[in-house]
Design an enzyme around this catalytic site. Structure first.
Site, PDB file in Angstrom:
ATOM      1  N   ASP A  18       0.825  -1.209   0.000  1.00  0.00           N
ATOM      2  CA  ASP A  18       0.000   0.000   0.000  1.00  0.00           C
ATOM      3  C   ASP A  18       0.860   1.260   0.000  1.00  0.00           C
ATOM      4  O   ASP A  18       2.026   1.242   0.384  1.00  0.00           O
ATOM      5  CB  ASP A  18      -0.880   0.048   1.257  1.00  0.00           C
ATOM      6  CG  ASP A  18      -2.073  -0.891   1.186  1.00  0.00           C
ATOM      7  OD1 ASP A  18      -2.144  -1.696   0.242  1.00  0.00           O
ATOM      8  OD2 ASP A  18      -2.915  -0.823   2.096  1.00  0.00           O
ATOM      9  N   HIS A  50       3.898  -2.275   2.944  1.00  0.00           N
ATOM     10  CA  HIS A  50       3.862  -0.928   2.376  1.00  0.00           C
ATOM     11  C   HIS A  50       5.112  -0.658   1.543  1.00  0.00           C
ATOM     12  O   HIS A  50       6.227  -0.977   1.961  1.00  0.00           O
ATOM     13  CB  HIS A  50       3.758   0.124   3.487  1.00  0.00           C
ATOM     14  CG  HIS A  50       2.484   0.026   4.269  1.00  0.00           C
ATOM     15  ND1 HIS A  50       2.303  -0.896   5.273  1.00  0.00           N
ATOM     16  CD2 HIS A  50       1.321   0.725   4.167  1.00  0.00           C
ATOM     17  CE1 HIS A  50       1.081  -0.771   5.766  1.00  0.00           C
ATOM     18  NE2 HIS A  50       0.462   0.201   5.130  1.00  0.00           N
TER      19      HIS A  50
END
Length: 336
Positions: free
Chosen positions: A152, A299
């Site tokens: 993400d 991430h």
């Protein structure tokens, strides 16, 4: 004390201070508005406080890192999309008590944890319905030893290519849930994700808490991001997948996302790599939680992700040593 409001548009950021012309920053990464606000703070006697709304989850962490206080406006301010910068600045000047001060070590939605948890619980029946229809992937379902890697908060010009390099060396697929404003600033990085054969998904335009938005605001968050990602990929592909920021959802939101044609992707394994606990801890968090059908959250953007890059080889080899096969999202149970 002066207040600056920061809003987002289809082209970038707007910074407003009461009594001053609005500054427009277009097609830039988050670093540019943060640097400009730090410059303004250094020149402001008595200091500067920045006001954002819950449709903008990009700025609070880097501003806190720069020592700049942040206030968050909640509904009804962003009820139909992000609030204009001028409105946010004026709220700070005239009604600071109506805003939520974000702790420097907290997260964008601090103070709303119980409300968010209640909305998540209320969403469970709709989640099951959509999962059975192949319109939602929650993770941790099924009996086959299949897992999906997801990243993400990119694209990031430094860390996304480094993650891609690790995936290439280990011949591992992954999904990258990209923030629209970051994709607008770094389309070449999105193109590299697509050219590597990896999945490109939406993480909204400005990392918004989607249940706060009305129909127009939601359509903008999803539509702008889909347009920019499709253009950056360069092959006319439609974006199929959505990861809602913070996993934020409600029954109405899940149905609206489904009606838009997107498949919602949640997760059941959280590396919490954003906390930067060290590569070994990140890898152990993943390997200790994984189960058949897991969707693993990591991430590639939103800050220094060097520890994520360092942990990723151990995550991949550890999963395979435990008998798991890393697959694309559409190979998991309950995927469309």
């Amino acid at each position: 004390m002066r207040f600056a409001g920061v809003g987002v548009t289809r082209e970038g950021y707007r910074i407003a201070l009461p009594g001053a012309p609005v500054e427009v920053l277009e097609r830039c990464g988050v670093e540019r508005p943060v640097a400009r606000l730090a410059e303004l703070a250094a020149r402001t006697p008595g200091g500067l406080t920045v006001v954002v709304d819950s449709a903008n989850g990009l700025l609070d962490a880097p501003l806190a890192g720069a020592g700049i206080p942040v206030l968050r406006a909640d509904p009804p301010v962003p009820a139909d999309g992000g609030a204009p910068a001028e409105v946010l600045a004026e709220l700070g000047r005239t009604r600071p008590g109506s805003l939520t001060a974000l702790p420097s070590a907290g997260w964008t939605m601090s103070g709303r944890e119980e409300e968010i948890a209640a909305a998540d619980r209320a969403s469970a029946p709709v989640e099951r319905e959509l999962a059975l229809a192949g319109r939602l992937v929650a993770g941790g379902t099924g009996s086959e030893p299949l897992v999906a890697l997801t990243f993400d908060d990119g694209p990031d010009p430094e860390f996304t290519p480094r993650v891609l390099d690790v995936l290439r060396r280990h011949d591992a697929p992954a999904a990258f849930f990209c923030i629209g404003l970051q994709a607008l600033a770094h389309p070449g990085v999105v193109r590299r994700i697509a050219d590597a054969g990896q999945t490109v998904g939406s993480h909204t335009w400005s990392h918004a808490y989607l249940p706060d938005l009305g129909p127009t605001g939601l359509a903008r968050q999803l539509g702008h991001t889909g347009e920019v990602l499709a253009e950056a990929c360069g092959d006319g592909r439609a974006i199929r997948w959505l990861r809602p920021p913070y996993g934020g959802r409600s029954p109405a939101l899940l149905r609206a996302v489904d009606a838009s044609g997107l498949v919602t992707v949640l997760w059941d394994v959280d590396a919490k790599d954003w906390s930067r606990p060290g590569p070994a801890v990140i890898a152990e968090r993943v390997l200790s939680q994984v189960r058949p059908g897991s969707v693993i959250l990591m991430h590639d953007g939103g800050g220094d992700r060097s520890q994520t890059v360092a942990a990723l080889p151990a995550v991949i080899t550890g999963l395979r040593a435990r008998g798991y096969r890393i697959v694309d999202l559409d190979a998991l149970p309950a995927a469309a």
